[in-house]
Each structure stands twice: as structure tokens, then as C-alpha cells.
Design a protein around this motif. Structure first.
Motif, mmCIF file in Angstrom:
data_model
loop_
_atom_site.group_PDB
_atom_site.id
_atom_site.type_symbol
_atom_site.label_atom_id
_atom_site.label_comp_id
_atom_site.label_asym_id
_atom_site.label_seq_id
_atom_site.Cartn_x
_atom_site.Cartn_y
_atom_site.Cartn_z
ATOM 1 N N ALA A 152 44.606 50.012 43.984
ATOM 2 C CA ALA A 152 45.446 48.949 44.533
ATOM 3 C C ALA A 152 46.003 49.365 45.889
ATOM 4 O O ALA A 152 46.095 50.554 46.213
ATOM 5 C CB ALA A 152 46.587 48.636 43.572
ATOM 6 N N ASP A 153 46.415 48.368 46.678
ATOM 7 C CA ASP A 153 46.918 48.635 48.027
ATOM 8 C C ASP A 153 48.342 49.165 48.035
ATOM 9 O O ASP A 153 48.786 49.727 49.039
ATOM 10 C CB ASP A 153 46.851 47.354 48.864
ATOM 11 N N SER A 154 49.076 48.952 46.952
ATOM 12 C CA SER A 154 50.465 49.385 46.888
ATOM 13 C C SER A 154 50.868 49.531 45.429
ATOM 14 O O SER A 154 50.171 49.039 44.528
ATOM 15 C CB SER A 154 51.380 48.361 47.570
ATOM 16 N N VAL A 155 52.008 50.180 45.192
ATOM 17 C CA VAL A 155 52.528 50.284 43.833
ATOM 18 C C VAL A 155 52.847 48.890 43.288
ATOM 19 O O VAL A 155 52.560 48.584 42.123
ATOM 20 C CB VAL A 155 53.786 51.184 43.805
ATOM 21 N N ALA A 156 53.405 48.038 44.129
ATOM 22 C CA ALA A 156 53.732 46.680 43.687
ATOM 23 C C ALA A 156 52.479 45.923 43.262
ATOM 24 O O ALA A 156 52.474 45.227 42.241
ATOM 25 C CB ALA A 156 54.457 45.930 44.802
ATOM 26 N N GLU A 157 51.401 46.064 44.044
ATOM 27 C CA GLU A 157 50.154 45.387 43.691
ATOM 28 C C GLU A 157 49.565 45.961 42.411
ATOM 29 O O GLU A 157 49.075 45.220 41.542
ATOM 30 C CB GLU A 157 49.157 45.521 44.844
ATOM 31 N N ALA A 158 49.599 47.281 42.254
ATOM 32 C CA ALA A 158 49.095 47.906 41.027
ATOM 33 C C ALA A 158 49.873 47.406 39.814
ATOM 34 O O ALA A 158 49.292 47.151 38.747
ATOM 35 C CB ALA A 158 49.199 49.427 41.135
ATOM 36 N N PHE A 159 51.192 47.256 39.965
ATOM 37 C CA PHE A 159 52.019 46.783 38.858
ATOM 38 C C PHE A 159 51.677 45.344 38.501
ATOM 39 O O PHE A 159 51.591 44.986 37.321
ATOM 40 C CB PHE A 159 53.495 46.909 39.227
ATOM 41 N N ARG A 160 51.429 44.503 39.515
ATOM 42 C CA ARG A 160 51.062 43.114 39.250
ATOM 43 C C ARG A 160 49.718 43.029 38.520
ATOM 44 O O ARG A 160 49.563 42.262 37.564
ATOM 45 C CB ARG A 160 51.005 42.325 40.564
ATOM 46 N N ILE A 161 48.755 43.835 38.968
ATOM 47 C CA ILE A 161 47.434 43.833 38.322
ATOM 48 C C ILE A 161 47.562 44.289 36.873
ATOM 49 O O ILE A 161 47.004 43.684 35.952
ATOM 50 C CB ILE A 161 46.457 44.735 39.095
ATOM 51 N N ALA A 162 48.296 45.381 36.662
ATOM 52 C CA ALA A 162 48.456 45.927 35.311
ATOM 53 C C ALA A 162 49.128 44.916 34.398
ATOM 54 O O ALA A 162 48.690 44.684 33.264
ATOM 55 C CB ALA A 162 49.257 47.223 35.368
ATOM 56 N N GLN A 163 50.215 44.309 34.865
ATOM 57 C CA GLN A 163 50.923 43.329 34.043
ATOM 58 C C GLN A 163 50.009 42.170 33.647
ATOM 59 O O GLN A 163 50.049 41.702 32.502
ATOM 60 C CB GLN A 163 52.128 42.784 34.802
ATOM 61 N N ALA A 164 49.179 41.715 34.583
ATOM 62 C CA ALA A 164 48.298 40.577 34.303
ATOM 63 C C ALA A 164 47.261 40.910 33.237
ATOM 64 O O ALA A 164 46.796 40.024 32.510
ATOM 65 C CB ALA A 164 47.603 40.134 35.591
ATOM 66 N N GLU A 165 46.911 42.193 33.116
ATOM 67 C CA GLU A 165 45.875 42.601 32.170
ATOM 68 C C GLU A 165 46.422 43.008 30.808
ATOM 69 O O GLU A 165 45.658 43.149 29.856
ATOM 70 C CB GLU A 165 45.064 43.765 32.755
ATOM 71 N N LEU A 166 47.725 43.237 30.718
ATOM 72 C CA LEU A 166 48.298 43.764 29.479
ATOM 73 C C LEU A 166 48.264 42.745 28.352
ATOM 74 O O LEU A 166 48.591 41.572 28.545
ATOM 75 C CB LEU A 166 49.745 44.206 29.707
ATOM 76 N N LYS A 167 47.890 43.233 27.174
ATOM 77 C CA LYS A 167 47.999 42.446 25.937
ATOM 78 C C LYS A 167 49.263 42.892 25.209
ATOM 79 O O LYS A 167 49.788 43.982 25.470
ATOM 80 C CB LYS A 167 46.765 42.667 25.066
ATOM 81 N N PRO A 168 49.787 42.082 24.277
ATOM 82 C CA PRO A 168 51.065 42.416 23.625
ATOM 83 C C PRO A 168 51.100 43.800 22.976
ATOM 84 O O PRO A 168 52.170 44.415 22.915
ATOM 85 C CB PRO A 168 51.221 41.302 22.581
ATOM 86 N N ALA A 169 49.959 44.298 22.492
ATOM 87 C CA ALA A 169 49.954 45.593 21.801
ATOM 88 C C ALA A 169 49.727 46.771 22.748
ATOM 89 O O ALA A 169 49.745 47.921 22.319
ATOM 90 C CB ALA A 169 48.867 45.600 20.723
ATOM 91 N N ASP A 170 49.524 46.508 24.051
ATOM 92 C CA ASP A 170 49.237 47.582 25.003
ATOM 93 C C ASP A 170 50.497 48.374 25.352
ATOM 94 O O ASP A 170 51.629 47.899 25.188
ATOM 95 C CB ASP A 170 48.631 47.022 26.282
ATOM 96 N N ILE A 171 50.267 49.585 25.872
ATOM 97 C CA ILE A 171 51.359 50.441 26.348
ATOM 98 C C ILE A 171 51.012 50.879 27.761
ATOM 99 O O ILE A 171 49.970 51.509 27.989
ATOM 100 C CB ILE A 171 51.541 51.673 25.438
ATOM 101 N N LEU A 172 51.887 50.554 28.727
ATOM 102 C CA LEU A 172 51.702 50.937 30.119
ATOM 103 C C LEU A 172 52.785 51.932 30.503
ATOM 104 O O LEU A 172 53.972 51.674 30.303
ATOM 105 C CB LEU A 172 51.787 49.708 31.028
ATOM 106 N N VAL A 173 52.359 53.062 31.080
ATOM 107 C CA VAL A 173 53.298 54.096 31.518
ATOM 108 C C VAL A 173 53.153 54.237 33.032
ATOM 109 O O VAL A 173 52.054 54.487 33.538
ATOM 110 C CB VAL A 173 53.006 55.450 30.835
ATOM 111 N N CYS A 174 54.262 54.092 33.749
ATOM 112 C CA CYS A 174 54.244 54.103 35.213
ATOM 113 C C CYS A 174 54.959 55.348 35.729
ATOM 114 O O CYS A 174 56.086 55.627 35.305
ATOM 115 C CB CYS A 174 54.945 52.869 35.762
ATOM 116 N N GLY A 175 54.315 56.076 36.634
ATOM 117 C CA GLY A 175 54.999 57.247 37.186
ATOM 118 C C GLY A 175 54.122 58.098 38.060
ATOM 119 O O GLY A 175 53.289 57.616 38.810
ATOM 120 N N GLY A 176 54.328 59.420 37.954
ATOM 121 C CA GLY A 176 53.658 60.387 38.815
ATOM 122 C C GLY A 176 54.565 60.918 39.894
ATOM 123 O O GLY A 176 54.315 61.974 40.466
#
Length: 424
Positions: free
Chosen positions: A386-410
């Protein structure tokens, strides 16, 4: 001067003159009338966990009715986060006024950004006449700008390989730097530290005839439950025995941080004649305010932000995830700084990843997307650039299903940018 104008000014004018030495800071504080000399409280160093320990100490002090200052770094979203008085970030106007009053001295002594931030904290905490102050070391300890503060209790949380170009490439060298906060007559509390660096620290404590308290020998804790909403554990230190303590922080490593903070607080309370209340202790551990450390932003799907920014931190984060969600794989949003051991951090993440969303955060030290994605390719993990953290977060959120777990950091920079996206 508005907030962004102020921040741009101090970054541009004062960020390029970093020197790891204390003479400049000593001269600056002398010219200010040594505000740190009027402060009492805690000084906390360590590779990981020191922020969580500081936030726990703040909660314990506030629960016992003590006026409290907290100085930490870096900030996640807003510079004012670095200065808390009685549990609240200081108004920007108060920080700006203090900066303007002291800027002639900052210029005279060619102070760095961190020295200025530390000096502002010392000055405001003295003006507020606070009972207890919690000061987090910025980098190392021996030559850190905060080390001209003499606390009532000192603490060293962990020793790991981080900032090796500055502090040294071995645990022993890093331990020697962090042991530099030890001062004659000031009790020391240690977290779980490997044997070799622990010997370095204890040798310094013994040399200065400092009483010290060790986990497993002087204080003990045992986790009894791990949940996405927090921890439950037992704790003991001398006559302080607690069963079924609950805390709002997540992770086995956080139990160790909280236990260290409890021990430091009990030592402090004894030294300053503070009457400890078991009810207030329990209430404090449910009100710890420390954002971006295994912080749950959403539960369906689960979205977590965590500030793990080195190998030791990533290992602790993954251990927590596996304990709470065994046999699961996770989605990660990642942006790591190039001066960290990001290849090893990503190797560990890839072993537990279903998919990774890569970005380059706003720090000028950030690793490029290509550098990070190369590790996912090497380990055969599906990923998105992704071009930015904000864009990566938008892409990830759009792909998440209710049972998924997303961990953001580094990186704490990444966490701050994700929190900024989530709050808008």
C-alpha cells in the motif's frame, strides 16, 4: 504559534543536534534553576515495557490520591501525550508557553529536541508542585537527558538488542548503559532480565550499595487467566499478597510489567509514608491508560494495535496472540523502521501470518515497502503493498470477515497512524 507550526519549528531547528552526553543538559537545567531537583518519584528504563510500567505507576499513584506527573516518549498521535498531569495530557497552550519562556536557554545551550521535551516536563512538573512523578528514559540510561533526575525508586524492565549502533551490540553493553540510571541510596526494581546482563546491573547496584528487588526472589506473580479484555493474576511481595488481580492490559509480558510496577510502588509507598489500600490497587489496575500496546480496537472482527518495534517485542506479541487464540493464523498490517532488525521481525511474523499488508510509515527512518515485502516473498506469505499506513488499513478493513484477527504495528509510528485512521 499554532500546534503544527510549533512542531515543525522544534523538529526543524532542534532535531539535528543530538549528542549522547549530559554536559549540555546539565548546563541547561542549571540555567533553569534545576527544576528536576524538586521532583520526587520514579525513573524507569528498559528495552521494552517501560512505558507500560510508567502508565501502571501513574494509575497506582492516582488511585491513592497523589498528584502525579508522567513524562514518556515518543508520542503516538499528539505531542501533548508526552506530558500528563493527574492523568490528563497537558493543554498545548501550557506547553507552548513554557517553550517560549525557556527558548532563549534552549538556543544558548544548543539543546536537542529530546532535551527540550525533558526540560519542559521538569519545569511544568515543578510548577505544578506534584507529589509523584514518573519519568521514562528515552534512550539507554547513562547518558539520557532524564538521568539528571534523582528518583525515590528506579526500575529496569528488560534488556534486549535495540539501538545497537548507539548502545552497543551485546546485551551486556546495553545493560551497562541502562544500569547508568542506578544512583546511590535509590532502591532498584528489576524485571525479568537474562542472567548475563542482570549480573552487569547487579554489580553496579552492589557497588553503589543499592537495595534491589528481583522477580522470583523478592516478588512473584502467576497468571491465572488470559482474555482479549485483559489479564488475571496472583501477586506477592513481602506482606503484599493479592489473589485474582485483574488488569486491563493484555499479554503475559504485561503481567511482568504490572508486577514490577506494583513492587516499585510498594517500595515507594513505604519510603514516603503512603498508606496502601488493596481496594485502590485493584481499581488502579483496571484503569491503566496506555494506548497502542496490545490495544483492542474492535472485537468482530478483532483489530489490535501493538507497539512491538524490535525482535523481543514481536516475540512477546506473538506469544500473547497464540495464548489467547491458539491454532490461529493472523492478518498483519506492518511498517517497520529500517534501523531495526526487520528481517528477523518479519520472519517471526510470517510464521504466524495468513496475510500481511505492507506500508511505509511517515518516519524518515522507515523501511520501504519493497524491503519489507521481500521478506514475505521469501517466506511465501500472501501480501499487499500500500502507498501509506492509512491506505493499508482501509484495504485490510475492507477484506476482513467477522472471525478474522488483524494486528497492526511494527513501530510506534505505525500504531499512531493507525489510531489516527481509526479515530476519524
Amino acid at each position: 504559534m499554532q500546534y503544527q507550526e510549533f512542531l515543525d519549528h522544534i523538529y526543524r531547528k532542534y532535531s539535528g543536534n543530538v549528542k549522547l552526553e549530559l554536559n549540555r543538559m546539565k548546563h541547561l537545567l542549571d540555567a533553569m534553576g534545576n527544576p528536576q531537583g524538586d521532583l520526587r518519584g520514579f525513573h524507569v528504563a528498559g528495552t521494552n515495557g517501560k512505558g507500560s510500567v510508567c502508565a501502571t505507576l501513574e494509575a497506582l499513584c492516582l488511585a491513592h490520591g497523589l498528584s502525579t506527573g508522567l513524562n514518556t516518549s515518543p508520542h503516538l498521535i499528539d505531542y501533548t501525550e508526552r506530558f500528563r498531569v493527574n492523568g490528563r495530557d497537558l493543554p498545548f497552550e501550557r506547553i507552548l508557553d513554557t517553550f517560549h519562556r525557556l527558548e532563549p536557554l534552549f538556543e544558548e545551550w544548543d539543546a536537542s529536541f529530546f532535551e527540550i521535551t525533558t526540560a519542559i516536563a521538569f519545569q511544568i512538573f515543578r510548577e505544578e508542585n506534584l507529589h509523584s512523578n514518573v519519568i521514562e528514559v528515552g534512550l539507554g540510561g547513562r547518558l539520557d537527558a532524564t538521568n539528571l533526575f534523582t528518583p525515590n525508586v528506579a526500575a529496569i524492565t528488560t534488556i534486549g538488542l535495540d539501538h545497537v549502533k548507539t548502545l552497543g551490540g551485546s546485551l551486556e553493553l546495553i545493560a551497562a548503559e541502562k544500569a547508568g540510571i542506578i544512583k546511590a541510596g535509590v532502591p532498584l526494581v528489576l524485571g525479568r532480565i537474562p542472567a548475563s546482563p542482570r549480573r552487569i546491573i547487579l554489580a553496579r547496584a552492589i557497588e553503589l550499595n543499592v537495595p534491589f528487588h528481583l522477580p522470583g526472589r523478592d516478588y512473584c506473580f502467576r497468571i491465572t487467566a488470559r482474555r482479549p479484555t485483559g489479564l488475571r493474576f496472583d501477586y506477592s511481595f513481602g506482606h503484599h499478597v493479592y489473589r485474582g488481580l485483574k488488569a486491563n492490559l493484555i499479554g503475559e509480558h504485561q503481567a511482568g510489567n504490572i508486577a514490577l510496577a506494583l513492587t516499585a510502588f510498594f517500595v515507594y509507598a513505604d519510603a514516603r509514608g503512603i498508606r496502601v489500600s488493596a481496594t485502590k490497587v485493584r481499581r488502579a489496575l483496571l484503569s491503566i491508560c496506555w494506548r497502542g500496546r496490545m490495544e483492542v480496537l474492535s472485537t468482530a472482527p478483532v483489530i489490535i494495535v501493538d507497539g512491538a518495534h524490535n525482535v523481543q517485542g514481536v516475540e512477546a506479541m506473538l506469544k500473547t496472540l497464540r495464548r489467547i487464540w491458539p491454532h490461529r493464523r493472523f492478518r498483519f498490517l506492518v511498517s517497520i523502521l529500517a534501523d531495526k532488525n526487520y528481517t528477523e521481525m518479519l520472519r517471526l511474523i510470517c510464521r504466524n501470518a495468513e496475510k500481511i499488508y505492507f506500508a511505509q510509515n511517515g518516519s524518515d527512518r522507515a523501511a520501504t515497502v519493497a524491503e519489507q515485502a521481500a521478506e514475505a516473498i521469501r517466506h511465501g506469505v500472501e501480501h499487499v503493498a500500500a502507498d501509506s499506513v492509512a491506505e493499508a488499513f482501509r484495504i485490510a478493513q475492507a477484506e476482513l470477515k467477522p472471525a478474522d484477527i488483524l494486528v497492526c504495528g511494527g513501530s510506534l509510528y505505525t500504531v499512531g497512524e493507525v489510531l489516527g485512521c481509526h479515530s476519524t
